[in-house]
Design a protein around this motif. Sequence first.
Motif, PDB file in Angstrom:
ATOM      1  N   PHE A 220     108.548  39.716 -59.207  1.00 21.63           N
ATOM      2  CA  PHE A 220     108.099  40.853 -59.976  1.00 21.63           C
ATOM      3  C   PHE A 220     107.207  40.120 -61.057  1.00 21.63           C
ATOM      4  O   PHE A 220     106.451  40.675 -61.731  1.00 21.63           O
ATOM      5  CB  PHE A 220     109.537  40.997 -60.817  1.00 21.63           C
ATOM      6  N   PHE A 221     107.117  38.859 -61.353  1.00 21.74           N
ATOM      7  CA  PHE A 221     106.551  38.094 -62.223  1.00 21.74           C
ATOM      8  C   PHE A 221     105.122  38.080 -61.860  1.00 21.74           C
ATOM      9  O   PHE A 221     104.177  37.976 -62.626  1.00 21.74           O
ATOM     10  CB  PHE A 221     107.297  36.719 -62.772  1.00 21.74           C
TER      11      PHE A 221
ATOM     12  N   ALA B  38      98.590  42.106 -62.387  1.00 18.07           N
ATOM     13  CA  ALA B  38      98.432  43.621 -62.432  1.00 18.07           C
ATOM     14  C   ALA B  38      97.243  43.648 -63.416  1.00 18.07           C
ATOM     15  O   ALA B  38      96.207  44.654 -62.982  1.00 18.07           O
ATOM     16  CB  ALA B  38      99.570  44.475 -62.832  1.00 18.07           C
ATOM     17  N   PRO B  39      97.025  43.041 -64.516  1.00 19.65           N
ATOM     18  CA  PRO B  39      95.977  43.374 -65.429  1.00 19.65           C
ATOM     19  C   PRO B  39      94.606  42.881 -65.059  1.00 19.65           C
ATOM     20  O   PRO B  39      93.566  43.666 -65.151  1.00 19.65           O
ATOM     21  CB  PRO B  39      96.333  42.249 -66.564  1.00 19.65           C
ATOM     22  N   SER B  40      94.460  42.164 -63.777  1.00 27.80           N
ATOM     23  CA  SER B  40      93.026  41.947 -63.126  1.00 27.80           C
ATOM     24  C   SER B  40      92.710  43.175 -62.420  1.00 27.80           C
ATOM     25  O   SER B  40      91.627  43.146 -62.101  1.00 27.80           O
ATOM     26  CB  SER B  40      93.267  40.746 -62.325  1.00 27.80           C
ATOM     27  N   MET B  41      93.627  43.952 -62.226  1.00 29.59           N
ATOM     28  CA  MET B  41      93.334  45.364 -61.219  1.00 29.59           C
ATOM     29  C   MET B  41      92.709  46.257 -62.347  1.00 29.59           C
ATOM     30  O   MET B  41      92.185  47.238 -61.701  1.00 29.59           O
ATOM     31  CB  MET B  41      94.477  45.758 -60.528  1.00 29.59           C
ATOM     32  N   ILE B  42      92.794  46.053 -63.541  1.00 28.50           N
ATOM     33  CA  ILE B  42      92.581  47.336 -64.407  1.00 28.50           C
ATOM     34  C   ILE B  42      91.017  47.244 -64.705  1.00 28.50           C
ATOM     35  O   ILE B  42      90.512  46.119 -64.961  1.00 28.50           O
ATOM     36  CB  ILE B  42      93.333  47.357 -65.619  1.00 28.50           C
ATOM     37  N   PRO B  43      90.127  48.272 -64.752  1.00 32.35           N
ATOM     38  CA  PRO B  43      88.865  48.321 -64.747  1.00 32.35           C
ATOM     39  C   PRO B  43      88.392  47.307 -66.128  1.00 32.35           C
ATOM     40  O   PRO B  43      89.254  47.603 -67.131  1.00 32.35           O
ATOM     41  CB  PRO B  43      88.291  49.766 -65.040  1.00 32.35           C
TER      42      PRO B  43
ATOM     43  N   ILE C 250      91.039  38.222 -73.995  1.00 30.40           N
ATOM     44  CA  ILE C 250      90.670  39.295 -73.204  1.00 30.40           C
ATOM     45  C   ILE C 250      90.501  38.768 -71.812  1.00 30.40           C
ATOM     46  O   ILE C 250      90.870  39.172 -70.597  1.00 30.40           O
ATOM     47  CB  ILE C 250      89.459  39.885 -73.532  1.00 30.40           C
ATOM     48  N   GLY C 251      89.818  37.184 -71.695  1.00 30.38           N
ATOM     49  CA  GLY C 251      89.805  36.715 -70.547  1.00 30.38           C
ATOM     50  C   GLY C 251      91.010  36.147 -69.813  1.00 30.38           C
ATOM     51  O   GLY C 251      91.272  36.424 -68.482  1.00 30.38           O
ATOM     52  N   LEU C 252      91.898  35.695 -70.711  1.00 29.92           N
ATOM     53  CA  LEU C 252      93.336  35.141 -70.061  1.00 29.92           C
ATOM     54  C   LEU C 252      94.013  36.366 -69.617  1.00 29.92           C
ATOM     55  O   LEU C 252      95.095  36.216 -68.792  1.00 29.92           O
ATOM     56  CB  LEU C 252      93.960  34.719 -71.312  1.00 29.92           C
ATOM     57  N   TRP C 253      93.870  37.780 -69.964  1.00 30.25           N
ATOM     58  CA  TRP C 253      94.598  38.825 -69.916  1.00 30.25           C
ATOM     59  C   TRP C 253      94.215  38.985 -68.131  1.00 30.25           C
ATOM     60  O   TRP C 253      95.299  39.588 -67.742  1.00 30.25           O
ATOM     61  CB  TRP C 253      94.117  39.944 -70.753  1.00 30.25           C
ATOM     62  N   GLY C 254      93.180  38.833 -67.675  1.00 33.41           N
ATOM     63  CA  GLY C 254      92.808  39.089 -66.358  1.00 33.41           C
ATOM     64  C   GLY C 254      92.875  37.819 -65.390  1.00 33.41           C
ATOM     65  O   GLY C 254      91.946  37.829 -64.576  1.00 33.41           O
ATOM     66  N   ILE C 255      93.477  36.829 -65.878  1.00 29.74           N
ATOM     67  CA  ILE C 255      93.478  35.481 -65.082  1.00 29.74           C
ATOM     68  C   ILE C 255      94.532  35.544 -63.876  1.00 29.74           C
ATOM     69  O   ILE C 255      94.534  34.435 -63.102  1.00 29.74           O
ATOM     70  CB  ILE C 255      94.201  34.303 -66.376  1.00 29.74           C
ATOM     71  N   GLY C 256      94.800  36.687 -63.486  1.00 27.93           N
ATOM     72  CA  GLY C 256      95.690  36.803 -62.202  1.00 27.93           C
ATOM     73  C   GLY C 256      95.185  36.323 -61.294  1.00 27.93           C
ATOM     74  O   GLY C 256      96.060  35.705 -60.347  1.00 27.93           O
TER      75      GLY C 256
ATOM     76  N   VAL D 151      95.790  27.499 -68.211  1.00 26.33           N
ATOM     77  CA  VAL D 151      96.825  28.385 -68.101  1.00 26.33           C
ATOM     78  C   VAL D 151      97.032  29.058 -66.642  1.00 26.33           C
ATOM     79  O   VAL D 151      98.241  29.360 -66.411  1.00 26.33           O
ATOM     80  CB  VAL D 151      96.285  29.889 -69.079  1.00 26.33           C
ATOM     81  N   ALA D 152      95.958  29.301 -66.064  1.00 27.81           N
ATOM     82  CA  ALA D 152      96.288  29.735 -64.585  1.00 27.81           C
ATOM     83  C   ALA D 152      97.006  28.648 -63.655  1.00 27.81           C
ATOM     84  O   ALA D 152      98.177  29.069 -63.019  1.00 27.81           O
ATOM     85  CB  ALA D 152      94.714  29.859 -63.942  1.00 27.81           C
ATOM     86  N   LEU D 153      96.834  27.511 -63.836  1.00 30.98           N
ATOM     87  CA  LEU D 153      97.824  26.445 -63.126  1.00 30.98           C
ATOM     88  C   LEU D 153      99.144  26.444 -63.734  1.00 30.98           C
ATOM     89  O   LEU D 153      99.991  26.149 -62.975  1.00 30.98           O
ATOM     90  CB  LEU D 153      96.948  25.175 -63.342  1.00 30.98           C
ATOM     91  N   GLY D 154      99.224  26.640 -64.728  1.00 33.49           N
ATOM     92  CA  GLY D 154     100.670  26.443 -65.540  1.00 33.49           C
ATOM     93  C   GLY D 154     101.417  27.666 -65.007  1.00 33.49           C
ATOM     94  O   GLY D 154     102.734  27.371 -64.864  1.00 33.49           O
ATOM     95  N   LEU D 155     100.669  28.747 -65.227  1.00 32.40           N
ATOM     96  CA  LEU D 155     101.443  30.098 -64.542  1.00 32.40           C
ATOM     97  C   LEU D 155     101.822  29.888 -63.016  1.00 32.40           C
ATOM     98  O   LEU D 155     103.032  30.056 -62.529  1.00 32.40           O
ATOM     99  CB  LEU D 155     100.545  31.323 -64.862  1.00 32.40           C
TER     100      LEU D 155
END
Length: 326
Positions: A127-128, A134-139, A191-197, A109-113
């Motif tokens: 923007f994208f 951005a989610p990786s910056m949330i506690p 939950i892990g994919l949400w912070g894959i940024g 997923v990280a490589l695809g994005l």
Amino acid sequence: MSGLTDAAPAARRRGARPKRPAGPMQRREARWGYFFISPWIIGFLLFSAVPIGASLVFSTLDFQLTDPGATSFAGTSNWERALADPDTWTSLAATFRFTVLFLPLSMVVALGLALLLNSKHLRATAFFRLLFYAPSMIPLVAGVLIWQQVLNPQTGWVNRIIGLTGVHATGTDGIRWFDNPVLVLFAFSFIGLWGIGKSMVVNLAGLQGIPTELYEAAEIDGAGWWRRLRSVTLPLLSPIIFFNLVIDSVAILQYFVVPWVLFGATGRPDGASRFLLVNFYQQAFVFGDMGYGAALAWIIFIVVAVLTGVLFGTSRYWVHYGTERS
């Protein structure tokens, strides 16, 4: 003696140069170099090396946090107890099941994005990039609590969307993500994919470092998108992929915050959330058995070291660096 006398001429024939003693300028530069890195060295010794050595000593002691005065030498009994404890093997199995599921999923997923955001045909890429990073910056604790509501079987919008497709009913019959030992691993993956940024940004930086001339040459030779990906992108990006693989593997083997916030030390459901670090934290800081916890910590260290060694050992077969010579 003849072997020693023959070594120098042989080295000269191979083009080796004799090592010259360091001059005054080199020694001065070396002293300044050690001076500037001394804060890191001191910090490493105080906060890493000394605690690591202390934990190895603790693993040989019967050390209870509630009664430190009764500490006694235990030898290898903590290690033997850890290897014979079913909870150790349960936590090891749970950790590896999650690793097998989430590690390849997160890498792909990280490589695809990154490939998508590196495309010249996509507009508003800035923007994208911000949107995915951005989610990786949330506690992390706040993110876990948010996802706990998102995956709620009655009110979570994931179940509501699934219900709209007719695949599964919502309401009281909603999918109970946190009550099934298989589905809970997928919940952890969401939950892990949400912070894959962060991994995506590293991949994106690697993609932008690949010379465009190589893609142009491949297009002239008639290579399509898939062929360019296999023959140009992946080989040149392999050092970045290897870096992400090592970092993500170590992080997953130390997976702790998400299962602890959701389930604590209960291991629900059916031990699926009792990961290695959860078991260690429970034994060391909940039960106060610091000697046994130190043995578990060293077992985790050995598992991480073995996996890292395997990754580095196999990297020579698939990681390609631009400066290496065949």
